[in-house]
Design an enzyme around this catalytic site. Structure first.
Site, mmCIF file in Angstrom:
data_model
loop_
_atom_site.group_PDB
_atom_site.id
_atom_site.type_symbol
_atom_site.label_atom_id
_atom_site.label_comp_id
_atom_site.label_asym_id
_atom_site.label_seq_id
_atom_site.Cartn_x
_atom_site.Cartn_y
_atom_site.Cartn_z
ATOM 1 N N SER A 27 0.846 -1.196 0.000
ATOM 2 C CA SER A 27 0.000 0.000 0.000
ATOM 3 C C SER A 27 0.880 1.244 0.000
ATOM 4 C CB SER A 27 -0.852 -0.052 1.278
ATOM 5 O OG SER A 27 -2.053 0.640 1.123
ATOM 6 N N PRO A 28 0.434 2.318 -0.652
ATOM 7 C CA PRO A 28 1.271 3.524 -0.671
ATOM 8 C C PRO A 28 1.507 4.054 0.736
ATOM 9 C CG PRO A 28 -0.959 3.996 -1.457
ATOM 10 C CD PRO A 28 -0.845 2.517 -1.340
ATOM 11 N N TYR A 192 -7.910 14.456 1.011
ATOM 12 C CA TYR A 192 -7.109 15.239 0.075
ATOM 13 C C TYR A 192 -8.047 15.792 -1.005
ATOM 14 C CZ TYR A 192 -3.519 13.205 2.918
ATOM 15 O OH TYR A 192 -2.778 12.842 4.011
ATOM 16 N N GLY A 335 0.099 -2.316 4.325
ATOM 17 C CA GLY A 335 1.031 -1.244 4.642
ATOM 18 C C GLY A 335 1.979 -1.623 5.756
HETATM 19 C C1 LIG Z 1 3.576 5.467 7.224
HETATM 20 C C2 LIG Z 1 2.292 5.448 6.454
HETATM 21 C C3 LIG Z 1 2.155 6.278 5.353
HETATM 22 C C4 LIG Z 1 0.981 6.249 4.588
HETATM 23 N N1 LIG Z 1 0.899 6.991 3.435
HETATM 24 C C5 LIG Z 1 -0.143 6.818 2.592
HETATM 25 C C6 LIG Z 1 -0.132 7.369 1.291
HETATM 26 O O1 LIG Z 1 0.858 7.924 0.809
HETATM 27 N N2 LIG Z 1 -1.250 7.218 0.542
HETATM 28 C C7 LIG Z 1 -2.340 6.528 0.988
HETATM 29 O O2 LIG Z 1 -3.332 6.433 0.277
HETATM 30 N N3 LIG Z 1 -2.344 5.951 2.199
HETATM 31 C C8 LIG Z 1 -1.257 6.033 2.982
HETATM 32 N N4 LIG Z 1 -1.212 5.359 4.158
HETATM 33 C C9 LIG Z 1 -2.276 4.382 4.464
HETATM 34 C C10 LIG Z 1 -1.829 2.987 3.981
HETATM 35 O O3 LIG Z 1 -1.676 2.945 2.572
HETATM 36 C C11 LIG Z 1 -2.845 1.916 4.385
HETATM 37 O O4 LIG Z 1 -4.051 2.143 3.724
HETATM 38 C C12 LIG Z 1 -3.070 1.896 5.894
HETATM 39 O O5 LIG Z 1 -1.862 1.919 6.592
HETATM 40 C C13 LIG Z 1 -3.880 0.666 6.303
HETATM 41 O O6 LIG Z 1 -3.208 -0.503 5.906
HETATM 42 P P1 LIG Z 1 -2.325 -1.362 6.989
HETATM 43 O O7 LIG Z 1 -3.218 -1.638 8.139
HETATM 44 O O8 LIG Z 1 -1.959 -2.598 6.205
HETATM 45 O O9 LIG Z 1 -1.139 -0.532 7.370
HETATM 46 C C14 LIG Z 1 -0.070 5.404 4.964
HETATM 47 C C15 LIG Z 1 0.069 4.600 6.099
HETATM 48 C C16 LIG Z 1 1.236 4.598 6.824
HETATM 49 C C17 LIG Z 1 1.364 3.661 7.997
#
Ligand SMILES: Cc1cc2nc3c(=O)[nH]c(=O)nc-3n(C[C@H](O)[C@H](O)[C@H](O)COP(=O)(O)O)c2cc1C
Length: 385
Positions: A27-28, A192, A335
């Protein structure tokens, strides 16, 4: 799930012209570590480790389509041609490791010009290295993000739409150097710019970009359509949405479903289902946001017939597999599990599949791969006795 059942997580999938070796996508995740929008060694090593770790796709973080759209001063961008080559360096490496390079294009809107979270959460004043922001209406997010955005004029909207298309073209150029393989995701979530046009809680316009659902969706659909028309046909194009704002009178699941139908009709290939971040004052603690996101990914995939990405605290390989087995999504986005262990797929492969479906990099395979792993594990177990 036992290994007797064929793992979908470890089955390749082709989306348009793009084949992913498995369904595991990073994930980004913003790194707040770029300088003047230029990515650097940190981004290469960070994203590169996920590729050597076996992910099918590695998506580069929210990348500003214009300088004003950066979330923080450390966010990368593709608003000028000099930003292409450093990005291409990363996509070349990802491809060399068998991962598909993805990139998320973004515009921060009223949540731009903020501090990186490891420094603080506030808006940065224009006199302190920040910049004026823009949104559908002149309403601040609130709390520490107190900067009031300019209400976008029709000329501003046209200019920003152009910026999205030019950034997408630069992303393609950065990806073309590795052989026409790239996934682009449009960031229409998390408060955003585009998500604030979508939500009635943040869009108070009275022109053709505000009011009815059709009007609020217009800006996002125009961006998606323009990019789809400009891009080569083999580029896979996805959209990330917040499926709900968790706010009264805000954006919700039924509106997301309508939006998904429109996106599908104009050639968007997948919907990445996230949530929240659009309005302040939401108490996320009692909400099970991860569960909601994953459930809605399934609903949209089944009801709209559009491929979806499920995301939200997916850490257990069996949970990821079960989502796919239940037709709950086409892709699994992860992520924090990758931040914790960039080689997460090694563990998952060991639990779910075999040496036909998952290859370790040769540099590691001989010592911790299918044959090496067994020997290594035995040695560890003996040592532990
Ligand atoms: C350090 C960090 C940076 C993130 N930056 C973005 C981002 O650039 N774009 C986005 O859509 N979501 C961003 N997210 C959200 C993640 O893409 C993801 O949707 C979220 O962390 C939930 O997934 P997870 O539980 O697997 O971490 C970010 C999350 C984290 C932890």
């Amino acid at each position: 799930m036992s290994k007797a059942v064929k793992s979908i997580l470890f089955s390749p999938i082709t989306i348009r012209g793009v084949t992913l070796r498995n369904r595991i996508c990073v994930s980004p995740m913003c790194q707040y570590s770029a300088d003047e929008g230029l990515v650097n060694d940190w981004h290469l090593v960070n994203a590169g480790s996920f590729a050597t770790g076996g992910a099918g796709m590695v998506m580069i973080e929210a990348t500003g389509v214009e300088a004003r759209g950066r979330i923080s001063p450390g966010c990368p961008g593709l608003w000028t041609d000099t930003q292409i080559e450093p990005m291409a360096r990363i996509s070349r490496f990802l491809k060399s490791q068998g991962a598909v390079p993805g990139i998320q294009l973004a515009h921060g809107g009223r949540k731009a010009s903020t501090l990186p979270p490891f420094v603080g959460h506030d808006s940065i004043g224009d006199d302190k290295g920040g910049w004026p922001t823009i949104g559908p209406s002149a309403i601040a997010f609130g709390g520490p993000i107190g900067k009031v955005p300019k209400e976008a004029t029709i000329d501003d909207i046209e200019e920003i739409k152009e910026a999205w298309v030019r950034a997408a073209q630069r992303a393609v150029t950065a990806g073309f150097e590795v052989g026409h393989i790239l996934v682009i995701e449009l960031h229409f979530a998390h408060g955003y710019l585009v998500s604030t046009f979508l939500s009635p809680a943040t869009n108070k316009r009275t022109d053709k970009y505000g009011g009815s659902l059709e009007n609020r969706m217009r800006f996002g659909l125009e961006i998606a359509r323009n990019i789809r028309h400009t891009l080569p046909d083999n580029i896979a194009l996805g959209v990330r949405v917040s499926v709900t704002d968790y706010a009264d009178q805000g954006w919700d699941v039924p509106q997301t479903i309508e939006f998904a139908r429109e996106l599908k009709a104009l050639g968007i290939d997948f919907l990445d289902c996230s949530s929240g971040g659009v309005v302040g004052g939401v108490d996320y603690n009692p909400l099970n946001t991860n569960k909601i996101q994953i459930e809605i990914a399934g609903t949209i995939q089944r009801e709209v017939g559009l491929a979806t990405a499920a995301v939200g605290k997916i850490v257990d390989p069996h949970v990821a597999e079960a989502i796919l087995q239940g037709n709950g999504a086409t892709l699994i986005f992860m992520g924090r599990a990758f931040l914790n262990n960039p080689h997460w797929p090694y563990i998952a492969a060991d639990q779910l599949t075999d040496e036909q479906a998952f290859k370790y990099p040769p540099q590691y395979d001989w010592c911790i791969g299918w044959k090496g792993m067994a020997k290594w594990r035995k040695a560890v177990l003996l040592a532990e006795k």
